[in-house]
Design a protein around this motif. Structure first.
Motif, short mmCIF file in Angstrom:
data_model
loop_
_atom_site.label_atom_id
_atom_site.label_comp_id
_atom_site.label_asym_id
_atom_site.label_seq_id
_atom_site.Cartn_x
_atom_site.Cartn_y
_atom_site.Cartn_z
N ILE A 111 0.83 -1.21 0.00
CA ILE A 111 0.00 0.00 0.00
C ILE A 111 0.86 1.25 0.00
CG2 ILE A 111 -1.78 1.28 1.25
CD1 ILE A 111 -2.69 -1.38 2.44
N GLY A 112 0.61 2.14 -0.94
CA GLY A 112 1.30 3.41 -1.02
C GLY A 112 0.30 4.53 -1.18
N CYS A 113 0.59 5.49 -2.06
CA CYS A 113 -0.33 6.60 -2.32
C CYS A 113 -1.54 6.11 -3.11
CB CYS A 113 0.38 7.72 -3.08
SG CYS A 113 1.65 8.55 -2.14
N GLU A 114 -2.66 6.75 -2.92
CA GLU A 114 -3.91 6.31 -3.54
C GLU A 114 -3.83 6.26 -5.07
OE1 GLU A 114 -7.61 6.47 -5.56
OE2 GLU A 114 -6.27 8.21 -5.38
N PRO A 115 -3.29 7.27 -5.78
CA PRO A 115 -3.29 7.20 -7.24
C PRO A 115 -2.36 6.13 -7.80
CG PRO A 115 -2.95 9.46 -6.46
CD PRO A 115 -2.73 8.55 -5.30
N CYS A 116 -1.42 5.65 -6.99
CA CYS A 116 -0.39 4.74 -7.49
C CYS A 116 -0.52 3.33 -6.94
CB CYS A 116 0.99 5.29 -7.17
SG CYS A 116 1.29 6.95 -7.81
N THR A 117 -1.61 3.03 -6.26
CA THR A 117 -1.80 1.72 -5.64
C THR A 117 -3.16 1.18 -6.02
OG1 THR A 117 -0.52 2.50 -3.73
CG2 THR A 117 -1.74 0.45 -3.47
N ARG A 118 -3.20 -0.10 -6.32
CA ARG A 118 -4.49 -0.74 -6.61
C ARG A 118 -4.47 -2.16 -6.07
NH1 ARG A 118 -4.48 -1.87 -13.16
NH2 ARG A 118 -2.71 -3.33 -13.22
N PRO A 119 -5.62 -2.81 -5.99
CA PRO A 119 -5.64 -4.19 -5.49
C PRO A 119 -4.84 -5.12 -6.39
CG PRO A 119 -7.85 -3.23 -5.50
CD PRO A 119 -6.97 -2.28 -6.26
N VAL A 120 -4.33 -6.16 -5.80
CA VAL A 120 -3.62 -7.18 -6.56
C VAL A 120 -4.65 -8.14 -7.16
CG1 VAL A 120 -2.02 -9.11 -6.42
CG2 VAL A 120 -1.55 -7.01 -5.17
N LEU A 121 -4.48 -8.43 -8.43
CA LEU A 121 -5.41 -9.31 -9.13
C LEU A 121 -5.00 -10.78 -8.96
CD1 LEU A 121 -5.76 -7.19 -12.40
CD2 LEU A 121 -7.31 -7.27 -10.45
N PRO A 122 -5.93 -11.71 -9.21
CA PRO A 122 -5.59 -13.14 -9.07
C PRO A 122 -4.41 -13.53 -9.94
CG PRO A 122 -7.97 -12.84 -9.29
CD PRO A 122 -7.34 -11.50 -9.55
N GLY A 123 -3.46 -14.25 -9.34
CA GLY A 123 -2.29 -14.71 -10.06
C GLY A 123 -1.16 -13.71 -10.12
N GLN A 124 -1.33 -12.53 -9.54
CA GLN A 124 -0.29 -11.51 -9.58
C GLN A 124 0.59 -11.56 -8.34
OE1 GLN A 124 -2.44 -7.73 -10.20
NE2 GLN A 124 -1.50 -7.65 -12.22
N HIS A 125 1.83 -11.08 -8.49
CA HIS A 125 2.73 -10.89 -7.35
C HIS A 125 2.28 -9.65 -6.60
CE1 HIS A 125 6.44 -9.62 -5.27
NE2 HIS A 125 6.72 -10.91 -5.22
N GLU A 126 2.55 -9.60 -5.29
CA GLU A 126 2.05 -8.51 -4.46
C GLU A 126 2.52 -7.13 -4.91
OE1 GLU A 126 4.22 -7.77 -0.56
OE2 GLU A 126 4.52 -9.93 -0.80
N ARG A 127 3.72 -7.04 -5.50
CA ARG A 127 4.25 -5.74 -5.86
C ARG A 127 3.63 -5.18 -7.14
NH1 ARG A 127 6.65 -2.20 -2.36
NH2 ARG A 127 8.16 -0.86 -3.40
N GLU A 128 2.87 -6.00 -7.86
CA GLU A 128 2.25 -5.54 -9.09
C GLU A 128 1.12 -4.56 -8.85
OE1 GLU A 128 2.18 -8.24 -12.67
OE2 GLU A 128 2.32 -9.75 -11.09
N GLY A 129 0.71 -4.40 -7.61
CA GLY A 129 -0.29 -3.40 -7.30
C GLY A 129 0.27 -2.00 -7.19
#
Length: 463
Positions: free
Chosen positions: A283-301
């Motif tokens: 979790i970072g700033c709101e415009p630059c962070t989104r939920p992680v999608l199925p099958g994605q690595h955590e940093r891809e958000g």
């Protein structure tokens, strides 16, 4: 380090289960690691003084203030850069609690925990368990989610502490927004905005410290955090004494997997950011962070519109390899080639998967009519994002076995990268292509959902 277990943790209903299971508590043994005395021989390296902590003194209310009263001139230990390398090896297998206790023992009031509003709350819990006084600071960029601000408040109340907030310079923020707009980072990269809102405030915070504690883990980010030690002389920032080598950086979770951290948070029944229950992981700033999608690595958000090698904001820029290393390696994910990565175990290994060669791919491209359709993943075996989807892709191959279409893999890093970019639409790893029976042009899978159901829907829509 089992990335498969870490990535599976980040999917599904784990966070909702976590938030609904708050009664469980587990005792945690508190043991202090006894270390051999550090060497104090003279070397050509810069030397600096570590001041022993006097527990009877209260901590400062300001992260930037210098507690001059903490000096005990009759006892001063010289600690060298080489000594911290030895200390890192000594603590390599130590628990986070032992590492935290040693950090506070050495630096006392001159060290603080960097709290980001995500799972860094585990650092605060460990600090509490040491029984020693501790300080916490956080960077308020002005663009955090409302849930993160609420989380800050709940953490302060839960632990009875005051987080020492650092803010960006108003004039710098004003100049950036007036000149480039509110969302310039989507077009020219996030580094400039992060430099104004995070890096410079952090630099001011660290100028009042001799050491800081972060929640970095090796399994968090491909290419940038895989080699972080438990403790190191900070390669990027300076402490209150000024100059290179004047600040020490502690990473108690360096060798801990994400799942272990979340199991600890569950056991200790501590506050967590409510965004985790909505699929957010890092979790970072709101415009630059989104939920992680199925099958994605955590940093891809984080900064999802950029290549993987850029997924640092500058707070830990010392982790990033030199650009020449990326170019020489030819890896689209920016992971430097090392002797270890050169012999890394391959992935997507299954009897239902075909390993394709360069010549096989070249012939496949030339065919306008094929006897059967083919699904291919372009990958790099040391890419954490590829590793995160390995389970779902192998499962997909099992489901499609005997269906009249092949499932394959093509290692597209190193010498094959330029070819894959020119002929196979490779943008970043992983890239998934579908070769229909009656078309020479492959169709790229554009969705970032890499779970079995999403991939199967893509295949069924085209075959």
């Amino acid at each position: 380090m089992a990335l498969s277990s870490s990535s599976s943790l980040l999917q599904g209903s784990f966070y909702s289960n976590f938030l609904s299971s708050r009664e469980l508590k587990a005792p945690l043994a508190h043991s202090v690691l006894d270390l051999v005395p550090l060497a104090a021989g003279r070397t050509y390296r810069r030397q600096w003084m570590v001041r022993p902590f006097r527990p009877e003194l209260r901590r400062s209310d300001s992260i930037g203030s210098v507690a001059a009263t903490l000096v005990s001139p009759e006892v001063e230990d010289e600690i060298e850069t080489d000594d911290y390398e030895k200390l890192a090896k000594k603590l390599e297998n130590a628990s986070p609690l032992e590492v935290m206790d040693k950090a506070f023992e050495i630096f006392g009031n001159d060290i603080a925990i960097a709290f980001s509003g995500a799972e860094d709350v585990a650092l605060i819990e460990y600090a509490k368990l040491t029984g020693r006084p501790f300080r916490v600071f956080s960077l308020d960029t002005g663009r955090l989610n409302p849930e993160t601000y609420q989380f800050f408040d709940s953490v302060e109340k839960h632990y009875g502490i005051h987080i020492e907030y650092m803010f960006p310079d108003a004039v710098e923020v004003q100049g950036l927004v007036r000149n480039k707009g509110l969302f310039s980072f989507y077009e020219d990269g996030h580094e400039e905005c992060c430099r104004v809102r995070k890096v410079r405030p952090l630099r001011r915070a660290l100028e009042g410290l001799r050491a800081w504690i972060t929640g970095q883990r090796k399994d968090q980010s491909p290419g940038t955090r895989a080699e972080i030690p438990v403790v190191q002389v900070d390669p990027s920032f300076e402490g209150m004494d000024g100059g290179i080598g004047s600040l020490v950086k502690w990473n108690p979770f360096a060798n801990v997997e994400g799942q272990t951290i979340w199991n600890f948070l569950l056991a200790m029944n501590v506050p967590v950011n409510s965004l985790h229950s909505q699929g957010y992981v890092s979790i970072g700033c709101e415009p630059c962070t989104r939920p992680v999608l199925p099958g994605q690595h955590e940093r891809e958000g984080r900064w999802w519109w950029e290549d993987a090698k850029a997924k640092e904001c500058g707070l830990h820029k010392g982790n990033i390899k030199q650009q020449e290393a990326y170019q020489n390696n030819g890896n689209g994910n920016g992971v430097a080639q090392t002797s270890e990565s050169a012999t890394i175990t391959d992935i997507f290994n299954s009897r239902n998967l075909v390993a394709l060669s360069r010549s096989w791919i070249e012939n496949l491209i030339k065919l306008e009519n094929r006897s059967e359709a083919l699904l291919v993943v372009l990958y790099s075996p040391w890419c954490h994002y590829c590793q995160a989807m390995e389970g779902s892709y192998v499962e997909l191959a099992e489901k499609l076995a005997g269906s009249g279409m092949k499932v394959g893999k093509f290692r597209a890093d190193g010498d094959q990268k330029a070819f894959a970019q020119q002929e196979l639409q490779l943008g970043s790893f992983p890239t998934i292509l579908f070769f229909p029976k009656h078309s020479s042009k492959p169709i790229r899978y554009l969705s970032e959902k890499r779970d079995v159901d999403s991939l199967m829907a893509f295949v069924n829509a085209l075959r």
